[in-house]
Design an enzyme around this catalytic site. Structure first.
Site, PDB file in Angstrom:
ATOM      1  N   SER A 107      39.547 -11.655  -8.955  1.00 11.53           N
ATOM      2  CA  SER A 107      39.398 -10.598  -7.952  1.00 11.53           C
ATOM      3  C   SER A 107      39.412  -9.183  -8.533  1.00 11.53           C
ATOM      4  O   SER A 107      38.992  -8.250  -7.866  1.00 11.53           O
ATOM      5  CB  SER A 107      40.477 -10.715  -6.880  1.00 11.53           C
ATOM      6  OG  SER A 107      41.732 -10.318  -7.389  1.00 11.53           O
ATOM      7  N   LYS A 114      45.961  -5.632  -7.156  1.00 10.99           N
ATOM      8  CA  LYS A 114      44.832  -4.952  -6.497  1.00 10.99           C
ATOM      9  C   LYS A 114      44.890  -3.465  -6.807  1.00 10.99           C
ATOM     10  O   LYS A 114      45.865  -2.940  -7.323  1.00 10.99           O
ATOM     11  CB  LYS A 114      44.881  -5.145  -4.976  1.00 10.99           C
ATOM     12  CG  LYS A 114      44.888  -6.585  -4.509  1.00 10.99           C
ATOM     13  CD  LYS A 114      43.597  -7.297  -4.777  1.00 10.99           C
ATOM     14  CE  LYS A 114      43.704  -8.747  -4.304  1.00 10.99           C
ATOM     15  NZ  LYS A 114      42.674  -9.580  -4.826  1.00 10.99           N
TER      16      LYS A 114
END
Length: 184
Positions: free
Chosen positions: A39, A80
């Site tokens: 990701s 993230k």
């Protein structure tokens, strides 16, 4: 005999102090983390090993584009990038990030965008995500993975509470030939 006992006791004390010091550093200051998944590609690769600075947000505030580690709703830790801060209105149009109506460059995605066919990030506004409001709520962050097409992030799980943040990360230390400081 007494000299050997004293020497042994000194070694035991040194070992206990080293273990205690390592535990304090590991649980309160810095911790290792392994990137699990794709990701954050191309910035971070699967199985990259990084150092998390747990103290960073005890003495400061998150900034836009910081890479953070936090406890996700699935009882798993995620890595993230911070996109939206409290009070920000976030929107993507034509593969461009808009924060409070102002377009922002994302240099960490530039090479990836050139390789991608079509938009890397689909258009959306904050109201269309699970956040469901015009702005990022107080005490929350809007985060996204750099691999926008394959990232489970705030577009899917909503904003992240500040108290769920473990810390900031920017140092990849393994694999050794790819060790580096991650830039914003």
């Amino acid at each position: 005999m007494t000299k050997k006992k004293n020497e042994l006791w000194e070694w035991v004390k040194a070992l206990l102090i080293a273990i205690a010091l390592a535990a304090v550093i590991r649980y309160f200051l810095f911790a290792p983390i392994i990137v699990d998944g794709l990701s954050m590609m191309p910035t971070l690769k699967h199985q990259d090993r990084m150092i998390v600075n747990k103290l960073s947000y005890e003495i400061g505030e998150p900034e836009r584009f910081d890479i953070i580690v936090f406890h996700a709703p699935e009882e798993k830790d995620y890595i993230k990038r911070v996109i939206g801060l409290p009070g920000d209105h976030i929107e993507y149009r034509d593969d461009t990030l808009y924060v409070n109506g102002e377009a922002y460059e994302e240099p960490y995605l530039a090479d990836y965008k050139k390789q991608a066919e079509g938009p890397l990030t689909d258009s959306f506004s904050l109201e269309e995500t699970p956040v469901g409001s015009l702005t990022v709520p107080e005490g929350e962050l809007f985060v996204m993975g750099d691999n926008r097409r394959f990232s489970k992030d705030s577009r899917h799980i909503g904003t992240i509470s500040m108290d769920k943040i473990i810390g900031k990360t920017s140092i990849v230390y393994w694999p050794l030939n790819d060790a580096h400081i991650v830039k914003k």
